[in-house]
Design a protein around this motif. Structure first.
Motif, PDB file in Angstrom:
ATOM      1  N   GLN A   7      18.820  16.461  20.605  1.00  0.00           N
ATOM      2  CA  GLN A   7      19.368  17.417  21.566  1.00  0.00           C
ATOM      3  C   GLN A   7      18.372  17.709  22.679  1.00  0.00           C
ATOM      4  O   GLN A   7      18.748  17.810  23.853  1.00  0.00           O
ATOM      5  CB  GLN A   7      19.763  18.708  20.852  1.00  0.00           C
ATOM      6  CG  GLN A   7      20.999  18.570  19.979  1.00  0.00           C
ATOM      7  CD  GLN A   7      21.303  19.832  19.214  1.00  0.00           C
ATOM      8  OE1 GLN A   7      20.416  20.642  18.924  1.00  0.00           O
ATOM      9  NE2 GLN A   7      22.562  20.031  18.880  1.00  0.00           N
ATOM     10  N   HIS A  11      18.977  16.855  26.540  1.00  0.00           N
ATOM     11  CA  HIS A  11      18.858  17.928  27.533  1.00  0.00           C
ATOM     12  C   HIS A  11      17.918  17.509  28.657  1.00  0.00           C
ATOM     13  O   HIS A  11      18.203  17.705  29.839  1.00  0.00           O
ATOM     14  CB  HIS A  11      18.344  19.198  26.862  1.00  0.00           C
ATOM     15  CG  HIS A  11      18.154  20.340  27.799  1.00  0.00           C
ATOM     16  ND1 HIS A  11      16.950  20.596  28.419  1.00  0.00           N
ATOM     17  CD2 HIS A  11      19.011  21.303  28.250  1.00  0.00           C
ATOM     18  CE1 HIS A  11      17.064  21.655  29.187  1.00  0.00           C
ATOM     19  NE2 HIS A  11      18.303  22.099  29.102  1.00  0.00           N
ATOM     20  N   LEU A  14      19.625  14.922  30.971  1.00  0.00           N
ATOM     21  CA  LEU A  14      20.680  15.474  31.821  1.00  0.00           C
ATOM     22  C   LEU A  14      20.140  16.307  32.977  1.00  0.00           C
ATOM     23  O   LEU A  14      20.833  16.485  33.979  1.00  0.00           O
ATOM     24  CB  LEU A  14      21.637  16.316  30.971  1.00  0.00           C
ATOM     25  CG  LEU A  14      22.584  15.512  30.071  1.00  0.00           C
ATOM     26  CD1 LEU A  14      23.322  16.437  29.122  1.00  0.00           C
ATOM     27  CD2 LEU A  14      23.579  14.705  30.910  1.00  0.00           C
ATOM     28  N   GLN A  15      18.922  16.813  32.871  1.00  0.00           N
ATOM     29  CA  GLN A  15      18.370  17.595  33.976  1.00  0.00           C
ATOM     30  C   GLN A  15      18.175  16.742  35.229  1.00  0.00           C
ATOM     31  O   GLN A  15      18.051  17.263  36.336  1.00  0.00           O
ATOM     32  CB  GLN A  15      17.054  18.252  33.576  1.00  0.00           C
ATOM     33  CG  GLN A  15      17.144  19.158  32.360  1.00  0.00           C
ATOM     34  CD  GLN A  15      18.431  19.968  32.302  1.00  0.00           C
ATOM     35  OE1 GLN A  15      18.750  20.743  33.209  1.00  0.00           O
ATOM     36  NE2 GLN A  15      19.195  19.797  31.233  1.00  0.00           N
ATOM     37  N   THR A 166      31.690  22.448  30.038  1.00  0.00           N
ATOM     38  CA  THR A 166      30.621  21.865  29.232  1.00  0.00           C
ATOM     39  C   THR A 166      29.379  21.563  30.065  1.00  0.00           C
ATOM     40  O   THR A 166      28.244  21.771  29.623  1.00  0.00           O
ATOM     41  CB  THR A 166      31.104  20.558  28.567  1.00  0.00           C
ATOM     42  OG1 THR A 166      32.213  20.847  27.724  1.00  0.00           O
ATOM     43  CG2 THR A 166      29.992  19.918  27.745  1.00  0.00           C
ATOM     44  N   TRP A 167      29.593  21.094  31.306  1.00  0.00           N
ATOM     45  CA  TRP A 167      28.463  20.627  32.113  1.00  0.00           C
ATOM     46  C   TRP A 167      27.452  21.728  32.464  1.00  0.00           C
ATOM     47  O   TRP A 167      26.246  21.528  32.328  1.00  0.00           O
ATOM     48  CB  TRP A 167      28.980  19.928  33.367  1.00  0.00           C
ATOM     49  CG  TRP A 167      29.732  18.683  33.025  1.00  0.00           C
ATOM     50  CD1 TRP A 167      31.082  18.479  33.093  1.00  0.00           C
ATOM     51  CD2 TRP A 167      29.183  17.470  32.488  1.00  0.00           C
ATOM     52  NE1 TRP A 167      31.415  17.230  32.638  1.00  0.00           N
ATOM     53  CE2 TRP A 167      30.269  16.583  32.272  1.00  0.00           C
ATOM     54  CE3 TRP A 167      27.899  17.050  32.179  1.00  0.00           C
ATOM     55  CZ2 TRP A 167      30.080  15.301  31.755  1.00  0.00           C
ATOM     56  CZ3 TRP A 167      27.696  15.773  31.655  1.00  0.00           C
ATOM     57  CH2 TRP A 167      28.779  14.925  31.454  1.00  0.00           C
ATOM     58  N   LYS A 169      26.686  24.175  30.751  1.00  0.00           N
ATOM     59  CA  LYS A 169      25.974  24.506  29.524  1.00  0.00           C
ATOM     60  C   LYS A 169      24.880  23.480  29.224  1.00  0.00           C
ATOM     61  O   LYS A 169      23.884  23.800  28.574  1.00  0.00           O
ATOM     62  CB  LYS A 169      26.954  24.574  28.348  1.00  0.00           C
ATOM     63  CG  LYS A 169      27.974  25.700  28.453  1.00  0.00           C
ATOM     64  CD  LYS A 169      28.945  25.652  27.289  1.00  0.00           C
ATOM     65  CE  LYS A 169      29.995  26.754  27.402  1.00  0.00           C
ATOM     66  NZ  LYS A 169      30.979  26.690  26.282  1.00  0.00           N
ATOM     67  N   LEU A 170      25.071  22.260  29.696  1.00  0.00           N
ATOM     68  CA  LEU A 170      24.138  21.178  29.417  1.00  0.00           C
ATOM     69  C   LEU A 170      23.075  21.009  30.492  1.00  0.00           C
ATOM     70  O   LEU A 170      21.968  20.542  30.212  1.00  0.00           O
ATOM     71  CB  LEU A 170      24.898  19.857  29.252  1.00  0.00           C
ATOM     72  CG  LEU A 170      25.862  19.761  28.076  1.00  0.00           C
ATOM     73  CD1 LEU A 170      26.647  18.455  28.148  1.00  0.00           C
ATOM     74  CD2 LEU A 170      25.101  19.836  26.751  1.00  0.00           C
TER      75      LEU A 170
END
Length: 215
Positions: A7, A11, A14-15, A166-167, A169-170
């Motif tokens: 996770q 994370h 995705l940043q 969702t996006w 949050k990620l």
């Protein structure tokens, strides 16, 4: 333990959607140049550009939209602007020939502090980027546009479809904005003649949004 490691890695990856950095950022920039082409073509169809237009692409990413606008404005000039050094490097590489010809400039900087004179551009574009902009950034865009200049915003999601939530949050700092929110912000910044369009994709599971306003 393994799940937490995975996770954390996911994370971190995705940043790079917000600000590409390092090796992963370089991969993201190349991927976005390709993956966002259909969205970009759809969005640009809403913006009429004169052959000699002076245009700026805010959050230019890997430079594919800069290339498209250079084709649309063969006698004009296109500026790419991004706060990610990785994106600036990629955009310069992709548009190297136009830069050498003096038809293109790629600059690094923050949209919150646009280093351009008043009334500099005929049009400004923002593809897949206003999710991460600071509040009240639209006033700065209006300042650098010439009277009658257009500001085009194109987003792959507007928060109206299942899964959109969702996006944010990620991805840290991401905020999806609806059509009404964007229109309100544009009008508060002094823009007028605002129009919008949307397109359902993925069998109604997604919705593209385009909003364009005039100074």
């Amino acid at each position: 333990m393994k799940r937490n490691i995975f996770q954390n890695m996911a994370h971190g990856v995705l940043q790079n959607c917000a600000k590409p950095e390092g090796r992963i950022g370089k991969l993201f920039v190349r991927m976005m140049n390709s993956a966002h082409t259909p969205l970009s073509k759809w969005g640009l169809a809403h913006l009429e550009l004169a052959p000699d237009a002076d245009v700026i692409d805010l959050g230019c990413g890997g430079g594919s939209n800069v290339s498209a606008m250079l084709e649309a404005c063969p006698a004009g000039h296109v500026t790419g602007f991004d706060y990610s050094p990785v994106s600036v490097e990629a955009s310069k590489k992709k548009n190297a020939a136009a830069i050498d010809e003096g038809r293109c400039s790629i600059l690094e900087g923050d949209v919150a502090e646009l280093p351009f004179s008043d009334d500099s551009f005929d049009a400004a574009t923002a593809f897949e980027t206003v999710y991460f902009w600071p509040e009240n950034s639209f006033a700065g865009v209006r300042r650098i546009l010439k009277p009658g200049g257009r500001f085009l915003i194109v987003c792959e999601a507007d928060g109206s479809c299942p899964g959109d939530e969702t996006w944010p949050k990620l991805i840290d700092g991401m905020k999806l904005k609806s059509r009404d929110e964007l229109v309100c912000e544009l009008e508060n910044a002094g823009f007028n003649d605002v129009f919008s369009d949307s397109r359902s994709v993925m069998g109604e599971k997604g919705r593209w949004l385009c909003v364009c306003a005039k100074k």
